[in-house]
Design a protein around this motif. Sequence first.
Motif, PDB file in Angstrom:
ATOM      1  N   ALA A 170       0.871  -1.174   0.000  1.00 40.61           N
ATOM      2  CA  ALA A 170       0.000   0.000   0.000  1.00 40.61           C
ATOM      3  C   ALA A 170       0.904   1.218   0.000  1.00 40.61           C
ATOM      4  N   SER A 182      -6.989   7.589  -1.503  1.00 37.13           N
ATOM      5  CA  SER A 182      -5.693   7.639  -2.174  1.00 37.13           C
ATOM      6  C   SER A 182      -4.525   7.667  -1.203  1.00 37.13           C
ATOM      7  N   GLY A 184      -3.241   5.347   0.850  1.00 36.80           N
ATOM      8  CA  GLY A 184      -2.477   4.150   1.171  1.00 36.80           C
ATOM      9  C   GLY A 184      -2.854   3.601   2.518  1.00 36.80           C
ATOM     10  N   ASP A 188      -5.627  -1.695   3.302  1.00 35.70           N
ATOM     11  CA  ASP A 188      -6.191  -1.705   1.942  1.00 35.70           C
ATOM     12  C   ASP A 188      -5.085  -1.935   0.921  1.00 35.70           C
ATOM     13  N   VAL A 190      -2.599  -4.207  -1.837  1.00 35.02           N
ATOM     14  CA  VAL A 190      -2.889  -5.023  -3.017  1.00 35.02           C
ATOM     15  C   VAL A 190      -1.847  -6.123  -3.164  1.00 35.02           C
ATOM     16  N   GLN A 196      -2.924  -0.118  -7.208  1.00 36.51           N
ATOM     17  CA  GLN A 196      -3.536   0.846  -6.306  1.00 36.51           C
ATOM     18  C   GLN A 196      -3.623   2.171  -7.053  1.00 36.51           C
ATOM     19  N   THR A 198      -4.357   6.195  -7.250  1.00 40.40           N
ATOM     20  CA  THR A 198      -4.314   7.339  -6.344  1.00 40.40           C
ATOM     21  C   THR A 198      -4.401   8.642  -7.123  1.00 40.40           C
TER      22      THR A 198
END
Length: 649
Positions: A170, A182, A184, A188, A190, A196, A198
Amino acid sequence: MTGKHSRRRFLSMATGTMAGVAVTSAAFYSATELMRANAAENGGFDGVSSPQYTDLTPFKDKLRQPPTLAPKHDGITEMEMVNQTVRLHSQLPPVPMWTYAGHFPGPTIEARRGERLRFAWTNKLRGTLPVKAVYVAPDGPPPGLHPYNVAGSGGAAERPDMAALTPWTAVHLHGGYQHAISDGQPDDAVTPGSSQLTEYTNEKAAHLFYHDHAMPVTGPNVLSGLAGSYLVRDEREDALGLPKDDYEVTLSLADINFEKDAQGRLEGRILYKRIAAAPASSPDANPPTLAFEGPFTIVNGVVWPYMDVEARAYRFRMVNNSLTRQFILALLDEATGKPLPGAVTVIGTDGGLLGEPQPAGETISLMPAERVDVVIDFSVFAGKRLRFVNTIPGVPAGSPVPDAGVGRPEVMQFRVGRNAAPKYRVPRKLSAAFRPLTAKDVPADAVERFVGLIVDKFGMPALQELQEVASGTKTGPGIVQLELDGKLRTFRGVANYFEDRTNFYAASGGFEVWTFLNAGPIPIPHPIHIHLIDFQLLQRNALKGTIDTATQSTAQPLTLGAAQPIAPEESGWKDTVLVPGNSMVRVAGRFGAQTGRFMYHCHLLDHEDDGMMRPVVIMPPAVLTVQKRQMALMGSSTGMSDDMPGMKM
């Protein structure tokens, strides 16, 4: 190749048909071209290919600069996280790492203030964690820090939980103002094959940085290589005439350790070594541990580098990217071994430029995540060799202090040319918009928050969110009292850990004052970072008294001692503040306009991973009013308090 030529080469490449990471329309472009184009010039100094050395020679290898990324305004810029072997010292075999676009540190991203940028951070990492993680026993009574002063695991078994760790990432833009979606979020992250997305608003000219923020593996992920700088510029700063191009250098400082082979030679795998402070409570639990520190210092991904500088002024944008190590830097003349007070001028802090330049003291302190913007005029040191060293207060600069974990004080060396340029004068006025905050500047309706920095019953550091209660409340478990401004204030602890219920709700754009009480029985310094806010230090005082470990309460009220100094490098806008052991720190500032679930936490990454992190939910003021009424309804029906911390409007 000089830094200036390297930057121009990349920028010209980014405008062509093979745009690399530059964006020309609403399309995605891979960062692979960036990795290929810059790999040789940024990581290509020669060295050994197999273990041959038991130690590393300081100042043998030249400082390198990460490539510069200048993303376009429209579209989406893709940054890939990829496996890469990186040479960190010529006497060390290449080291396997996780990187942004193949570079350690990651490419320096440059943006303009007010320019809205969108990124896709794509996880293309493979395999398991490239660093080796071990627990080792202390070598004596506290502090028992000697295992930190030597390389190698000493034969300690690798941690199976870390050996099996797969990539989960993240990306957090530290110091940026972005909506929580956005930001991080620590839970949450990946997995490989996913991105991700943002959006960054770039609202201030400052030195930000991006790094991994996945809970509870931020420390090992960052140690593996996932960090890079992010510079936001504007016209006002451009017009100041500060050193630029080759003469503006970003310095990313960190500490590191390496495993050794059976013959005692450095084998080239990064070692994540922590000292076990006590036995594990059960076979399924990790033991309480001291945070990671390493015996080697790296600057821009090179162990103890040197830098050739002309005898003229340079601007250095410095960031501490360590997991836990504090740097207290002194600049020494190698010929005399003496510090050079007055040689360093502080022009900015975490949140941008100061109003006026400030001469640094004999040392500059940088806790993890703190940044400082300085000018050093080498024209008065023509032909000399200078070095930055890490120091301990009260010990001659440059001396090793093993008992304090600083077995090797070397940081980096400057080799100054002989042809001196005219002496440089730093502009007297840096930022017309900056002014120091005082208690008189705090609005009457500002929200107050109180947080204790404590040690819990397991011996681990924790955050204790404090809710103020009636002054007549009896002392007892969870009750903390503080004498402040001539009043006795009483609080109840309402949360300690990352998983506890959310208590702090804030209005976007709201002005707040946060008070941190570092009153644990062990005087651990903590750098505290609050997302989505720039603040200034109102005061720092010695703190007398203790919050008990077992009861998380005070037997006697905490009281303030003498005021403690605020150094030039922390006198501006900040997003991370040092709270020394046995101290109270008050900071004040205004949250950004963005909203969502954000974090505040200790930026000792091992403490963060161990749970020393808590949420603060930021809402539009009208939505916060509804939330407050809803929580009051819940309190009346469940017996919960309707006066939750930070709910003052």
